[in-house]
Each structure stands twice: as C-alpha cells, then as structure tokens.
Design a protein around this motif. Structure first.
Motif, PDB file in Angstrom:
ATOM      1  N   UNK A   1      -2.720  -0.331  -5.144  1.00 28.62           N
ATOM      2  CA  UNK A   1      -3.129   0.518  -6.259  1.00 28.62           C
ATOM      3  C   UNK A   1      -4.492   1.157  -6.070  1.00 28.62           C
ATOM      4  N   UNK A   2      -4.854   1.462  -4.834  1.00 28.68           N
ATOM      5  CA  UNK A   2      -6.164   2.066  -4.553  1.00 28.68           C
ATOM      6  C   UNK A   2      -6.262   3.438  -5.200  1.00 28.68           C
TER       7      UNK A   2
ATOM      8  N   UNK B   1     -13.147  -0.473   6.535  1.00 21.53           N
ATOM      9  CA  UNK B   1     -12.415  -0.942   7.720  1.00 21.53           C
ATOM     10  C   UNK B   1     -12.325  -2.461   7.727  1.00 21.53           C
ATOM     11  N   UNK B   2     -13.319  -3.126   7.169  1.00 20.32           N
ATOM     12  CA  UNK B   2     -13.227  -4.591   7.045  1.00 20.32           C
ATOM     13  C   UNK B   2     -12.104  -4.959   6.088  1.00 20.32           C
ATOM     14  N   UNK B   3     -11.979  -4.212   4.994  1.00 23.50           N
ATOM     15  CA  UNK B   3     -10.880  -4.457   4.049  1.00 23.50           C
ATOM     16  C   UNK B   3      -9.537  -4.276   4.753  1.00 23.50           C
ATOM     17  N   UNK B   4      -9.478  -3.315   5.655  1.00 19.47           N
ATOM     18  CA  UNK B   4      -8.254  -3.019   6.404  1.00 19.47           C
ATOM     19  C   UNK B   4      -7.869  -4.184   7.320  1.00 19.47           C
TER      20      UNK B   4
ATOM     21  N   UNK C   1      -0.713  -1.104   4.087  1.00 16.09           N
ATOM     22  CA  UNK C   1      -1.898  -0.703   4.835  1.00 16.09           C
ATOM     23  C   UNK C   1      -2.128   0.801   4.763  1.00 16.09           C
ATOM     24  N   UNK C   2      -1.054   1.586   4.734  1.00 14.86           N
ATOM     25  CA  UNK C   2      -1.196   3.044   4.723  1.00 14.86           C
ATOM     26  C   UNK C   2      -1.892   3.540   3.452  1.00 14.86           C
ATOM     27  N   UNK C   3      -1.796   2.788   2.375  1.00 15.41           N
ATOM     28  CA  UNK C   3      -2.453   3.163   1.124  1.00 15.41           C
ATOM     29  C   UNK C   3      -3.984   3.146   1.294  1.00 15.41           C
ATOM     30  N   UNK C   4      -4.505   2.133   1.951  1.00 17.84           N
ATOM     31  CA  UNK C   4      -5.948   2.055   2.198  1.00 17.84           C
ATOM     32  C   UNK C   4      -6.375   3.065   3.264  1.00 17.84           C
ATOM     33  N   UNK C   5      -5.534   3.288   4.259  1.00 12.92           N
ATOM     34  CA  UNK C   5      -5.840   4.295   5.285  1.00 12.92           C
ATOM     35  C   UNK C   5      -5.985   5.672   4.635  1.00 12.92           C
ATOM     36  N   UNK C   6      -5.129   5.977   3.676  1.00  4.14           N
ATOM     37  CA  UNK C   6      -5.234   7.248   2.953  1.00  4.14           C
ATOM     38  C   UNK C   6      -6.581   7.356   2.246  1.00  4.14           C
ATOM     39  N   UNK C   7      -7.053   6.283   1.649  1.00  2.00           N
ATOM     40  CA  UNK C   7      -8.354   6.292   0.980  1.00  2.00           C
ATOM     41  C   UNK C   7      -9.480   6.514   1.994  1.00  2.00           C
ATOM     42  N   UNK C   8      -9.371   5.901   3.154  1.00  2.00           N
ATOM     43  CA  UNK C   8     -10.385   6.089   4.197  1.00  2.00           C
ATOM     44  C   UNK C   8     -10.426   7.554   4.611  1.00  2.00           C
ATOM     45  N   UNK C   9      -9.282   8.165   4.784  1.00  2.00           N
ATOM     46  CA  UNK C   9      -9.244   9.596   5.128  1.00  2.00           C
ATOM     47  C   UNK C   9      -9.897  10.430   4.033  1.00  2.00           C
ATOM     48  N   UNK C  10      -9.553  10.153   2.797  1.00  2.00           N
ATOM     49  CA  UNK C  10     -10.100  10.938   1.679  1.00  2.00           C
ATOM     50  C   UNK C  10     -11.618  10.833   1.594  1.00  2.00           C
TER      51      UNK C  10
END
Length: 162
Positions: free
Chosen positions: A53-54, A95-98, A106-115
């Motif tokens: 739910x990021x 990245x530590x959260x990842x 995992x892709x949900x957090x990767x999307x946040x990192x990109x944003x």
C-alpha cells in the motif's frame, strides 16, 4: 546530465512538474509542490508485518491513510515525511526497505523508488498507459522505458502545452 537538461529545456512548457521536487498525490491527484508538503506511507499486516500500500500523498489528513480504519482491518500504518525519502539518504533508506523480506509485492516499492529518484518519471507515468497502447515502448528492452531521457521523450510526445 547536461544532455538531459538540454532536452528538458527544449520541451519547455510541456513539462508541468519540477522533476524530483514535485509529485502527484496518490489520494487527491493534486500536485505536491515540494517534498516538505508530502508524506510517504504504507501499511503492514499480519504477524510477519508484510508491507504494501505504498503511497505518496499530501501531508494532510484528508489525503493520508485513515489509521483508525486500517486498524480495524488488521493493518498498521507506517509513514514519514516525504523529504526523508528523497535524495541520496532517502535512496539508501528505500533500497534497504527493498532488501527486507517483508514486502507483499516488491514491484510496488520499486515503483515508489522510480517516482522519487528517476528524473521526469513522475510526470511521464501519467502518459504510460496511452504510450503502451500506441506502441511507444515496442521493441525496447526492460530498462529503456525507465530512463530519464525516455521519460522526457514520453512527455514530449504526450504532454500538453500551456
């Protein structure tokens, strides 16, 4: 980076957001004008504290998760000021959260990192569905769509001028 800045300058008024300084609120759809006005949040659930739910939202109760409501669903809110998640320190934190083994997707957090960290991605993502439908990404590798230069091309192709 100089080439990227030149490309951005050419697009001029098509670019609506200040890259890596403004974001679209996942709750109300309005612009978060600066990191200090934003909030990064997610929730955990279960005994394993599985995270999902990021969201990037305004630091305003009207946009943020309703903790009381989520509590009744067996979920617990985790959150912080958006400015804690941008820049080099924010990237280290994300990245530590990842790396942790408690992500539902995992892709949900990767999307946040990109944003939060890829220049022009936040604005380009508004046009993603149309670009996919039009074949904009056809024949590309798995990295090309997310490059800042590609994001600028996407804005140039699909963005509206004022």
């Amino acid at each position: 980076m100089e080439k990227l800045e030149m490309q951005a300058k050419i697009l001029g008024s098509k670019i609506k957001l200040k890259s890596l300084q403004q974001w679209i609120c996942d709750s109300c759809g309005g612009v978060i004008e600066k990191p200090e006005d934003g909030w990064f949040e997610w929730y955990t659930e279960g005994d394993e504290f599985i995270a999902s739910g990021y969201r990037i939202v305004h630091h305003d109760q009207r946009c943020m998760y309703n903790e009381h409501s989520l509590f009744h669903q067996g979920k617990s809110v985790s959150d912080g000021h958006l400015d804690d998640f941008v820049g080099p320190d924010g990237l280290v934190y994300l990245t530590r959260m990842l790396e942790l083994d408690n992500l539902k997707d995992k892709s949900e957090l990767i999307e946040m990192i990109r944003r939060l960290h890829v220049p022009y991605y936040e604005e380009a993502r508004q046009y993603w569905a149309q670009a996919e439908e039009d074949g904009f990404f056809d024949g590309s590798n798995e990295v090309w769509p997310y490059l800042p230069s590609t994001c600028l091309r996407l804005i140039g192709e699909y963005g509206k001028r004022d």
